[in-house]
Design a protein around this motif. Structure first.
Motif, PDB file in Angstrom:
ATOM      1  N   GLY A 112      59.707   1.653  31.810  1.00  0.00           N
ATOM      2  CA  GLY A 112      59.532   1.763  33.262  1.00  0.00           C
ATOM      3  C   GLY A 112      58.388   0.905  33.769  1.00  0.00           C
ATOM      4  N   LYS A 113      58.215   0.937  35.080  1.00  0.00           N
ATOM      5  CA  LYS A 113      57.164   0.179  35.748  1.00  0.00           C
ATOM      6  C   LYS A 113      56.022   1.132  36.092  1.00  0.00           C
ATOM      7  N   VAL A 114      54.792   0.754  35.770  1.00  0.00           N
ATOM      8  CA  VAL A 114      53.628   1.588  36.064  1.00  0.00           C
ATOM      9  C   VAL A 114      53.249   1.373  37.521  1.00  0.00           C
ATOM     10  N   GLU A 115      53.330   2.452  38.310  1.00  0.00           N
ATOM     11  CA  GLU A 115      52.960   2.383  39.718  1.00  0.00           C
ATOM     12  C   GLU A 115      51.628   3.092  39.920  1.00  0.00           C
ATOM     13  N   LEU A 116      50.768   2.511  40.709  1.00  0.00           N
ATOM     14  CA  LEU A 116      49.471   3.097  41.002  1.00  0.00           C
ATOM     15  C   LEU A 116      49.616   3.937  42.268  1.00  0.00           C
ATOM     16  N   ILE A 117      49.810   5.249  42.086  1.00  0.00           N
ATOM     17  CA  ILE A 117      50.030   6.147  43.213  1.00  0.00           C
ATOM     18  C   ILE A 117      48.845   7.087  43.369  1.00  0.00           C
ATOM     19  N   THR A 118      48.731   7.736  44.519  1.00  0.00           N
ATOM     20  CA  THR A 118      47.578   8.564  44.830  1.00  0.00           C
ATOM     21  C   THR A 118      47.664   9.940  44.186  1.00  0.00           C
ATOM     22  N   LYS A 119      46.531  10.627  44.177  1.00  0.00           N
ATOM     23  CA  LYS A 119      46.456  11.967  43.615  1.00  0.00           C
ATOM     24  C   LYS A 119      47.358  12.931  44.375  1.00  0.00           C
ATOM     25  N   ALA A 120      47.386  12.827  45.679  1.00  0.00           N
ATOM     26  CA  ALA A 120      48.199  13.727  46.488  1.00  0.00           C
ATOM     27  C   ALA A 120      49.683  13.586  46.137  1.00  0.00           C
ATOM     28  N   GLU A 121      50.134  12.364  45.935  1.00  0.00           N
ATOM     29  CA  GLU A 121      51.544  12.152  45.600  1.00  0.00           C
ATOM     30  C   GLU A 121      51.858  12.622  44.187  1.00  0.00           C
ATOM     31  N   ILE A 122      50.924  12.423  43.248  1.00  0.00           N
ATOM     32  CA  ILE A 122      51.122  12.912  41.877  1.00  0.00           C
ATOM     33  C   ILE A 122      51.258  14.432  41.887  1.00  0.00           C
ATOM     34  N   ASN A 123      50.371  15.103  42.618  1.00  0.00           N
ATOM     35  CA  ASN A 123      50.414  16.562  42.675  1.00  0.00           C
ATOM     36  C   ASN A 123      51.685  17.057  43.349  1.00  0.00           C
ATOM     37  N   ALA A 124      52.119  16.395  44.414  1.00  0.00           N
ATOM     38  CA  ALA A 124      53.343  16.795  45.104  1.00  0.00           C
ATOM     39  C   ALA A 124      54.561  16.607  44.204  1.00  0.00           C
ATOM     40  N   ARG A 125      54.602  15.523  43.447  1.00  0.00           N
ATOM     41  CA  ARG A 125      55.719  15.299  42.525  1.00  0.00           C
ATOM     42  C   ARG A 125      55.730  16.333  41.412  1.00  0.00           C
ATOM     43  N   ALA A 126      54.534  16.697  40.915  1.00  0.00           N
ATOM     44  CA  ALA A 126      54.453  17.678  39.836  1.00  0.00           C
ATOM     45  C   ALA A 126      54.988  19.033  40.292  1.00  0.00           C
ATOM     46  N   ARG A 127      54.795  19.365  41.565  1.00  0.00           N
ATOM     47  CA  ARG A 127      55.299  20.637  42.098  1.00  0.00           C
ATOM     48  C   ARG A 127      56.699  20.515  42.652  1.00  0.00           C
ATOM     49  N   GLY A 128      57.283  19.311  42.611  1.00  0.00           N
ATOM     50  CA  GLY A 128      58.645  19.110  43.104  1.00  0.00           C
ATOM     51  C   GLY A 128      58.738  19.058  44.614  1.00  0.00           C
ATOM     52  N   LEU A 129      57.651  18.738  45.301  1.00  0.00           N
ATOM     53  CA  LEU A 129      57.645  18.721  46.763  1.00  0.00           C
ATOM     54  C   LEU A 129      57.889  17.343  47.351  1.00  0.00           C
ATOM     55  N   ALA A 130      57.573  16.283  46.610  1.00  0.00           N
ATOM     56  CA  ALA A 130      57.746  14.930  47.124  1.00  0.00           C
ATOM     57  C   ALA A 130      59.087  14.375  46.664  1.00  0.00           C
ATOM     58  N   PRO A 131      59.739  13.585  47.504  1.00  0.00           N
ATOM     59  CA  PRO A 131      61.002  12.972  47.071  1.00  0.00           C
ATOM     60  C   PRO A 131      60.741  11.949  45.982  1.00  0.00           C
ATOM     61  N   ARG A 132      61.652  11.826  45.060  1.00  0.00           N
ATOM     62  CA  ARG A 132      61.532  10.843  43.989  1.00  0.00           C
ATOM     63  C   ARG A 132      61.632   9.445  44.585  1.00  0.00           C
TER      64      ARG A 132
END
Length: 164
Positions: A112-132
């Motif tokens: 895969g490609k390493v994307e530099l994303i923010t802490k807020a987006e990482i946390n939202a993805r971990a909880r399943g709240l942010a769209p993939r």
């Protein structure tokens, strides 16, 4: 394939593609990090345990972000003396993406490609709240095609109206 690495006095079980949060590591976002302290490797050929480390084994990672962790409150009190003190602390931590593992005659890479994303987006993805990200990119071309279809439909309606 997976590996158990040691960093910051702690041990982590990692696979290619994993995102882990460890104690602060020096470097800028996007920098490559290598871990030589590999304690155990597991893969198709079985499990290899080091004594204490495995010679020639390495885990490669990319530094995504260095940030402050969650706030910890320190509260001190001596009863019946009127003594109360409150302090807080936020430990520095690094977010890493594991990109490859090699050792014991095996190699595993993350494609895969390493994307530099923010802490807020990482946390939202971990909880399943942010769209993939893949889902958002798949919807974007559909939205662009829809107006073109509407324009073609309007032209067809106009042509039918002209014939009548």
């Amino acid at each position: 394939m997976y590996a158990v690495i040691k960093t910051g006095g702690k041990q982590y079980r990692v696979q290619p593609g994993d995102v882990i949060v460890v104690e602060k590591i020096d470097g800028d976002a996007g920098a490559a990090v290598n871990f030589g302290e590999v304690l155990m490797l597991g893969g198709d050929k079985g499990v290899t345990v080091g004594a204490p480390l495995i010679d020639g084994a390495a885990v490669a990672a990319t530094l995504i972000e260095t940030r402050k962790g969650e706030k910890i409150k320190i509260f001190k009190k001596i009863r019946r003396q009127g003594y109360r003190r409150t302090n807080g602390h936020r430990q520095m931590e690094s977010v890493l993406r594991i990109t490859g593992i090699e050792g014991a005659g095996e190699k595993a890479k993350w494609d895969g490609k390493v994307e530099l994303i923010t802490k807020a987006e990482i946390n939202a993805r971990a909880r399943g709240l942010a769209p993939r990200v893949e889902a958002v990119e798949a919807e974007a071309p559909k939205a662009k095609k829809a107006p073109a279809k509407k324009a073609a439909a309007k032209k067809a309606d106009a042509a039918e109206g002209a014939e009548a």
